[in-house]
Design a protein around this motif. Structure first.
Motif, short mmCIF file in Angstrom:
data_model
loop_
_atom_site.label_atom_id
_atom_site.label_comp_id
_atom_site.label_asym_id
_atom_site.label_seq_id
_atom_site.Cartn_x
_atom_site.Cartn_y
_atom_site.Cartn_z
N ARG A 1 0.67 -1.03 -0.04
CA ARG A 1 -0.01 -0.07 -0.13
C ARG A 1 0.69 1.27 0.11
NH1 ARG A 1 -5.39 -1.13 0.33
NH2 ARG A 1 -5.74 -3.19 1.31
N ALA A 2 2.07 1.24 0.75
CA ALA A 2 3.04 2.45 0.65
C ALA A 2 3.22 2.56 -0.46
CB ALA A 2 3.85 2.10 1.91
N ALA A 3 3.87 1.39 -1.49
CA ALA A 3 4.30 1.90 -2.59
C ALA A 3 3.03 2.39 -3.84
CB ALA A 3 4.73 0.55 -3.27
N LEU A 4 1.83 2.07 -3.55
CA LEU A 4 0.77 2.21 -4.37
C LEU A 4 0.44 3.91 -4.07
CD1 LEU A 4 -1.80 1.96 -5.95
CD2 LEU A 4 -2.94 1.18 -4.00
N ALA A 5 0.61 4.06 -2.66
CA ALA A 5 0.53 5.66 -2.55
C ALA A 5 1.43 6.28 -3.07
CB ALA A 5 0.60 5.76 -0.82
N ALA A 6 2.71 6.12 -3.30
CA ALA A 6 3.71 6.66 -3.75
C ALA A 6 3.31 6.89 -5.29
CB ALA A 6 5.06 5.96 -3.58
N TRP A 7 2.96 5.55 -5.93
CA TRP A 7 2.65 5.78 -7.16
C TRP A 7 1.44 6.74 -7.62
CZ3 TRP A 7 -1.94 4.76 -9.88
CH2 TRP A 7 -1.88 4.76 -11.05
N LEU A 8 0.59 6.90 -6.54
CA LEU A 8 -0.88 7.76 -6.92
C LEU A 8 -0.13 8.94 -6.93
CD1 LEU A 8 -3.41 5.94 -4.99
CD2 LEU A 8 -3.27 6.13 -7.32
N PHE A 9 0.73 9.16 -5.73
CA PHE A 9 1.28 10.63 -5.66
C PHE A 9 1.94 11.20 -6.92
CE2 PHE A 9 4.58 13.95 -4.25
CZ PHE A 9 3.54 14.84 -3.69
N ALA B 1 -4.75 -7.64 -6.92
CA ALA B 1 -3.88 -6.49 -6.32
C ALA B 1 -4.38 -5.29 -7.84
CB ALA B 1 -2.42 -6.70 -6.46
N ALA B 2 -4.52 -5.66 -8.66
CA ALA B 2 -5.01 -4.83 -9.63
C ALA B 2 -6.50 -4.24 -9.54
CB ALA B 2 -5.04 -5.55 -10.85
N VAL B 3 -7.09 -4.99 -8.90
CA VAL B 3 -8.45 -4.38 -8.37
C VAL B 3 -8.16 -3.42 -7.26
CG1 VAL B 3 -10.80 -5.33 -7.35
CG2 VAL B 3 -9.81 -6.77 -9.06
N GLU B 4 -7.38 -3.72 -6.39
CA GLU B 4 -7.31 -2.73 -5.20
C GLU B 4 -6.54 -1.54 -6.03
OE1 GLU B 4 -7.95 -2.78 -2.22
OE2 GLU B 4 -8.86 -4.45 -3.15
N LEU B 5 -5.69 -1.31 -6.94
CA LEU B 5 -5.36 -0.27 -7.62
C LEU B 5 -6.64 0.45 -8.37
CD1 LEU B 5 -3.58 1.36 -8.89
CD2 LEU B 5 -3.00 0.03 -10.59
N ARG C 1 -9.69 0.29 -7.41
CA ARG C 1 -10.55 1.01 -6.34
C ARG C 1 -9.86 2.60 -6.04
NH1 ARG C 1 -13.54 -2.67 -4.28
NH2 ARG C 1 -12.98 -4.88 -3.99
N SER C 2 -8.57 2.87 -6.35
CA SER C 2 -8.16 4.10 -5.89
C SER C 2 -8.39 5.25 -7.13
CB SER C 2 -6.51 3.99 -5.76
OG SER C 2 -6.24 3.61 -6.97
N LEU C 3 -8.96 4.66 -8.40
CA LEU C 3 -9.19 5.40 -9.33
C LEU C 3 -10.69 5.98 -9.48
CD1 LEU C 3 -7.18 3.40 -11.81
CD2 LEU C 3 -6.12 5.42 -10.55
N PRO C 4 -10.72 7.11 -9.64
CA PRO C 4 -12.26 7.60 -9.58
C PRO C 4 -13.21 7.24 -10.88
CG PRO C 4 -10.83 9.48 -9.99
CD PRO C 4 -10.07 8.23 -9.78
#
Length: 383
Positions: free
Chosen positions: A4-12, A145-149, A151-154
């Motif tokens: 999740r930390a890496a995902l947050a960095a990716w989103l940022f 994991a792709a589904v979790e990604l 979920r973060s996309l509007p």
């Protein structure tokens, strides 16, 4: 699991960049194709952990959405061809799904594409002792994991989503189904299995009884009805094992609609790509029952009085399109289709899913919508 930390960095960092890997095809502009990078970590059959960034090919309709999601999972080439198995796209399938209003995620798992040679969590034993469950688990972990990604996309609606897969990807789809993730409403298995080799063991997969036992044991946990589509001349599994696997799934408490379609091409294992005319109607019905009623079939327009099929000078396009029409389309056998768009762009196709592929070839690179000009022996153009 997704870090999740890496995902947050990716989103940022807003990483929606294309991977320039090998001979990448140009992105399909009309499908708004992009490639996302996703960090994942999974274990193999012996508990060894593998981590890396995988590519997620994304296709989506025009607009802001949110669009329901399909996660499509790829297969596993035999060892001699795996190095050439690059980033996975499934563009014709994606075109069909986007026309139904879906956004499509295609993960290229660890051990394939850009991570080939760095890891192979799907190496799970010899032919005589192949372990399908660790393969299914590692692949399903990456799909989830792709589904979790998503979920973060509007622009993605993950409150209702669909999992699909071909070959080992079909095994992946069944494993996702028995995990009962939130929002999953349908699952489709195209020619699913593991351990096949059409060159050395045609129709005789490795350890098929192990997969039969696995599916019989896990089927009852699946929370959604499944559609399974196989082909009679599948050189990976043969004709008998898919029927036995489906029976095991059903006897284990799973809900499955099983179809074994007639032979397609030289190897029905490729039916997903070469037999759309026959499998699309089955998928249409399955997805409609899950609440996705927007049609994805390409409607054939009625014949028009614009021209006869041989009147090349009536084609409302430039010299390049007219030459393509004369030299390629008119000499092809039906089924065939020719499409044209703005600024002289055109595309044609013959054979399976001809109308859909002609429109796709026409629209893909510039992104502008095209219309069918001719189908088979009729001009269907309406200005």
């Amino acid at each position: 699991m997704l870090r999740r930390a890496a995902l947050a960095a990716w989103l940022f960092a807003a990483a929606a960049t294309l991977h320039a890997q090998g001979t990448e095809p140009p992105p399909a502009a009309d499908l708004h194709e992009q490639v996302l990078s996703l960090p994942v970590s999974v274990k193999n059959a012996w508990g060894r952990e593998f981590s890396g960034n995988i590519a997620i090919t994304v296709f989506k309709p025009a607009g802001t959405g949110p669009f329901p999601l399909v996660v499509m999972n790829h297969g596993r080439a035999i060892a001699e061809r795996r190095a050439q198995q690059g980033r996975q796209r499934f563009e014709p399938l994606a075109r069909y799904l986007v026309s139904k209003g879906f956004t499509v995620f295609v993960p290229t798992r660890l051990g394939y594409g850009q991570t080939y040679g760095q890891a192979d969590p799907e190496d799970a034993g010899s032919c005589q002792a192949l372990k399908p469950e660790p393969i299914a688990t590692a692949a399903a972990d990456q799909a989830l994991a792709a589904v979790e990604l998503a979920r973060s996309l509007p622009w993605v609606d993950v409150s209702r989503w669909v999992v699909m897969g071909q070959s080992v990807g079909g095994l992946t789809a069944t494993a996702v189904a028995w995990r009962k993730p939130p929002g999953l409403v349908a699952a489709i298995n195209f020619a699913g299995g593991t351990g096949g080799n059409p060159d050395t063991r045609p129709g005789n997969p490795c350890s098929p009884q192990a997969l039969e036992r696995l599916w019989g044991r896990q089927a009852g946990a699946a929370g959604v009805p499944m559609l399974w589509i196989y082909w009679q001349n599948d050189l990976y599994w043969g004709a008998d094992w898919p029927r036995r696997w489906a029976a095991a799934w059903q006897e284990g408490g799973g809900r499955v609609e099983f179809h074994q379609l007639p032979a397609a091409g030289k190897d029905g294992h490729s039916g997903l790509s070469i037999d759309m005319d026959h499998w699309v109607p089955l998928v249409e019905e399955h997805l409609a029952r899950a609440g996705f009623g927007q049609p994805g079939l390409v409607a054939r327009p009625a014949a028009s009085d614009h021209a006869t099929i041989e009147q090349i000078d009536k084609l409302p396009a430039g010299a390049v399109a007219r030459d393509l029409y004369a030299s390629k389309f008119l000499s092809a056998k039906a089924p065939r289709a020719f499409a044209i768009g703005p600024d002289g762009v055109s595309g044609w196709a013959a054979g399976d899913w001809a109308m859909g592929r002609a429109l796709g070839f026409c629209q893909a690179r510039r992104g502008a919508p095209c219309k069918l000009y001719a189908v088979d022996d009729e001009v269907v153009w309406m200005p």
